[in-house]
Design a protein around this motif. Sequence first.
Motif, PDB file in Angstrom:
ATOM      1  N   PRO A 152     -10.156   3.324   2.461  1.00 29.20           N
ATOM      2  CA  PRO A 152      -8.622   2.344   3.121  1.00 29.20           C
ATOM      3  C   PRO A 152      -8.180   2.605   1.880  1.00 29.20           C
ATOM      4  O   PRO A 152      -8.248   2.176   0.981  1.00 29.20           O
ATOM      5  CB  PRO A 152      -9.797   1.368   3.431  1.00 29.20           C
ATOM      6  N   ALA A 153      -6.814   2.297   2.268  1.00 27.37           N
ATOM      7  CA  ALA A 153      -5.712   1.764   0.641  1.00 27.37           C
ATOM      8  C   ALA A 153      -6.246   0.719   0.343  1.00 27.37           C
ATOM      9  O   ALA A 153      -6.029   0.086   1.045  1.00 27.37           O
ATOM     10  CB  ALA A 153      -4.215   2.043   1.796  1.00 27.37           C
ATOM     11  N   VAL A 154      -5.926   1.022  -1.161  1.00 22.67           N
ATOM     12  CA  VAL A 154      -5.896  -0.326  -1.832  1.00 22.67           C
ATOM     13  C   VAL A 154      -4.404  -1.000  -2.007  1.00 22.67           C
ATOM     14  O   VAL A 154      -3.556  -0.319  -1.831  1.00 22.67           O
ATOM     15  CB  VAL A 154      -6.325   0.047  -2.794  1.00 22.67           C
ATOM     16  N   ARG A 155      -4.536  -1.855  -1.622  1.00 23.19           N
ATOM     17  CA  ARG A 155      -3.487  -3.166  -1.755  1.00 23.19           C
ATOM     18  C   ARG A 155      -2.708  -3.448  -3.512  1.00 23.19           C
ATOM     19  O   ARG A 155      -3.641  -3.580  -3.978  1.00 23.19           O
ATOM     20  CB  ARG A 155      -3.876  -4.296  -1.095  1.00 23.19           C
ATOM     21  N   GLY A 156      -1.399  -2.837  -3.676  1.00 23.27           N
ATOM     22  CA  GLY A 156      -1.185  -3.448  -4.749  1.00 23.27           C
ATOM     23  C   GLY A 156      -0.619  -2.459  -6.062  1.00 23.27           C
ATOM     24  O   GLY A 156      -1.663  -1.314  -5.668  1.00 23.27           O
ATOM     25  N   ALA A 157      -0.487  -2.797  -7.239  1.00 27.05           N
ATOM     26  CA  ALA A 157      -0.043  -1.666  -8.086  1.00 27.05           C
ATOM     27  C   ALA A 157      -1.342  -0.883  -8.830  1.00 27.05           C
ATOM     28  O   ALA A 157      -1.982  -1.304  -8.484  1.00 27.05           O
ATOM     29  CB  ALA A 157       0.799  -2.262  -9.290  1.00 27.05           C
TER      30      ALA A 157
ATOM     31  N   PRO B 194      -2.269   5.515   8.850  1.00 25.06           N
ATOM     32  CA  PRO B 194      -3.419   5.651   7.647  1.00 25.06           C
ATOM     33  C   PRO B 194      -3.491   6.575   6.502  1.00 25.06           C
ATOM     34  O   PRO B 194      -4.367   6.628   5.799  1.00 25.06           O
ATOM     35  CB  PRO B 194      -5.115   5.985   8.979  1.00 25.06           C
ATOM     36  N   ASN B 195      -2.370   7.644   6.566  1.00 21.87           N
ATOM     37  CA  ASN B 195      -2.524   8.780   5.945  1.00 21.87           C
ATOM     38  C   ASN B 195      -1.137   9.013   5.521  1.00 21.87           C
ATOM     39  O   ASN B 195      -0.495  10.420   5.075  1.00 21.87           O
ATOM     40  CB  ASN B 195      -3.395  10.276   6.505  1.00 21.87           C
ATOM     41  N   LEU B 196      -0.461   7.953   5.693  1.00 21.74           N
ATOM     42  CA  LEU B 196       1.508   8.945   5.531  1.00 21.74           C
ATOM     43  C   LEU B 196       1.697   7.721   4.715  1.00 21.74           C
ATOM     44  O   LEU B 196       2.161   6.388   5.300  1.00 21.74           O
ATOM     45  CB  LEU B 196       1.913   9.285   7.195  1.00 21.74           C
ATOM     46  N   PHE B 197       2.627   8.603   3.687  1.00 21.30           N
ATOM     47  CA  PHE B 197       2.705   7.355   3.128  1.00 21.30           C
ATOM     48  C   PHE B 197       4.150   7.921   1.774  1.00 21.30           C
ATOM     49  O   PHE B 197       4.615   8.593   2.163  1.00 21.30           O
ATOM     50  CB  PHE B 197       1.410   6.650   1.461  1.00 21.30           C
TER      51      PHE B 197
ATOM     52  N   THR C 278       1.312  -1.363  -0.130  1.00 17.93           N
ATOM     53  CA  THR C 278       0.067  -0.165  -0.304  1.00 17.93           C
ATOM     54  C   THR C 278       1.038   1.536   0.072  1.00 17.93           C
ATOM     55  O   THR C 278       0.230   2.471   0.423  1.00 17.93           O
ATOM     56  CB  THR C 278      -0.799   0.423   0.921  1.00 17.93           C
ATOM     57  N   ALA C 279       2.345   1.079   0.161  1.00 16.82           N
ATOM     58  CA  ALA C 279       3.622   2.124   0.072  1.00 16.82           C
ATOM     59  C   ALA C 279       2.979   2.939   1.065  1.00 16.82           C
ATOM     60  O   ALA C 279       3.507   4.105   1.780  1.00 16.82           O
ATOM     61  CB  ALA C 279       3.147   3.276  -1.299  1.00 16.82           C
TER      62      ALA C 279
ATOM     63  N   ILE D 105       1.082   4.157  -6.657  1.00 18.18           N
ATOM     64  CA  ILE D 105       0.407   3.667  -5.914  1.00 18.18           C
ATOM     65  C   ILE D 105       0.031   4.513  -4.108  1.00 18.18           C
ATOM     66  O   ILE D 105      -1.007   4.803  -3.821  1.00 18.18           O
ATOM     67  CB  ILE D 105       1.014   2.235  -4.956  1.00 18.18           C
ATOM     68  N   ALA D 106       1.348   5.615  -3.850  1.00 19.89           N
ATOM     69  CA  ALA D 106       1.356   6.400  -2.987  1.00 19.89           C
ATOM     70  C   ALA D 106       0.354   7.411  -3.379  1.00 19.89           C
ATOM     71  O   ALA D 106      -0.148   7.599  -1.955  1.00 19.89           O
ATOM     72  CB  ALA D 106       2.540   6.809  -2.438  1.00 19.89           C
ATOM     73  N   GLY D 107       0.647   7.808  -4.097  1.00 14.43           N
ATOM     74  CA  GLY D 107      -0.418   9.129  -4.728  1.00 14.43           C
ATOM     75  C   GLY D 107      -2.130   8.501  -4.716  1.00 14.43           C
ATOM     76  O   GLY D 107      -2.518   8.851  -4.496  1.00 14.43           O
ATOM     77  N   ARG D 108      -2.359   7.149  -5.077  1.00 13.27           N
ATOM     78  CA  ARG D 108      -3.895   6.793  -5.129  1.00 13.27           C
ATOM     79  C   ARG D 108      -4.632   6.621  -3.286  1.00 13.27           C
ATOM     80  O   ARG D 108      -5.221   7.181  -2.931  1.00 13.27           O
ATOM     81  CB  ARG D 108      -3.238   5.602  -6.201  1.00 13.27           C
TER      82      ARG D 108
END
Length: 479
Positions: A469-474, A423-426, A412-413, A456-459
């Motif tokens: 929530p964050a999405v896993r994967g490219a 939850p909000n730092l990538f 998720t980066a 990934i981080a931007g998304r």
Amino acid sequence: MKTEAFDTDVLIIGGGNAALCAALMAREAGSRVLLLESAPRAWRGGNSSHTRNLRCMHDAPQDVLVEAYPEEEYWQDLLKVTGGITNEHLARMVIRASSTCRSWMRKHGVHFQPPLSGALHVARTNAFFMGGGKALVNAYFRSAEKLGVEIRYESPVDRLDIENGQFQAAWSKGQRITAKSCVLAAGGFESNREWLREAWGQNERGEWPADNFIIRGTAFNKGVLLKHMLEEHQADGLGDPTQAHMVAIDARAPLYDGGICTRIDCVSLGVVVNREAQRFYDEGEDFWPKRYAIWGRLVAQQPGQIAYSIIDSKAIGRFMPPVFPGIKADTLPELAEKLGLDGERFMQTLNAYNGSCKVGQFDHTALDDCHTEHLAPAKTHWARPIDTGPFYGYALRPGITFTYLGLKVDDTAAVRFGDQPSPNLFVAGEMMAGNVLGKGYTAGVGMSIGTAFGRIAGRNAARAAAGQPAVRGAVKDEA
């Protein structure tokens, strides 16, 4: 109930490839985006300005890429250069993402071209940027500005406010900037001499190797945020601080921003000796794009952190010429004198090498059968006597590109604290590349990592800003 007013939705810290990919992705998702670049506008883009290409997986010919470069071969190449110090799951994710990202890059103004004739062995594996990394960076900045990303130059960030693993704000030049989410893409610590000295320490000869390192890229990657995250916030980190993308470059290169034109690419076509005129490694171990980044570290381990690449006239025209001409001499003893090397020891080394060469069918585009016998260290390919004048020598220094010590991530980066994802730092780019690159390097993979994890981080930063929530994967693209 009062609603908190944020300065922006997504804050991007950095201005290179990974940061720009994150900014574009977040803006495409509808977020307000603010990008803080520590450099002045003229020096924007970090090390990405000095890049040339992206290593790309492909199962069949694709536009500028010939033949095929399947996932398994890419993975084996990466596995070999890292010695297994890599996260296979994240590495394979980057590899797969590299096969489809070019359409998105083109949408943002990046153009590709076939490799130049001097770029040996990479027409099949690497897609070259038309105009190089500077053109890529400029295209991304133009696209970001057009889409409404706010960009501030000369805005270094020296600390973050984080509570319970959640990003609150960043501090830049005394100003507190709040955001719903944040992407860290501010680079490694390769231009922080003090930190490099601390990492490399003093060797058995009483030398401080880092004092002789030349920084191939930006002068602005000081690692301030990386150190802040690791030490002040106890973020999960990984990697050896001495491991880096290090290349043997011309000792006459400038301290910063010399870029690719200072790299010496003739190592595999001759021999390399240290200041005692002794060889110390197999110059013909493998193809140059797979092994060129080991030579900076090898030179760093030699006395005085200096070495000399020696070739004869047979090598001319077979490698990308560097910006500075080599030291030229009509005889080998004359060359030794001009390089300041002990002539007797130099000739002993060269005569031993020349006498051990078993020349078969020389082919610099293949792992040929030209090798040495009864010589240590051996030269396993492309071994031909250095016997045809004029002769040339290049003094080499370690050229550091970027460091591998970084922040630990998953797919998720997200930055992790006590193995719990924020939850909000990538994080993206050099600040996390060590998850894939524990050591070693192969041409173009840094841009593959930065592009994949930047997106990934931007998304996921945009999703966090929207309360999702964050999405896993490219990121999925059409091939």
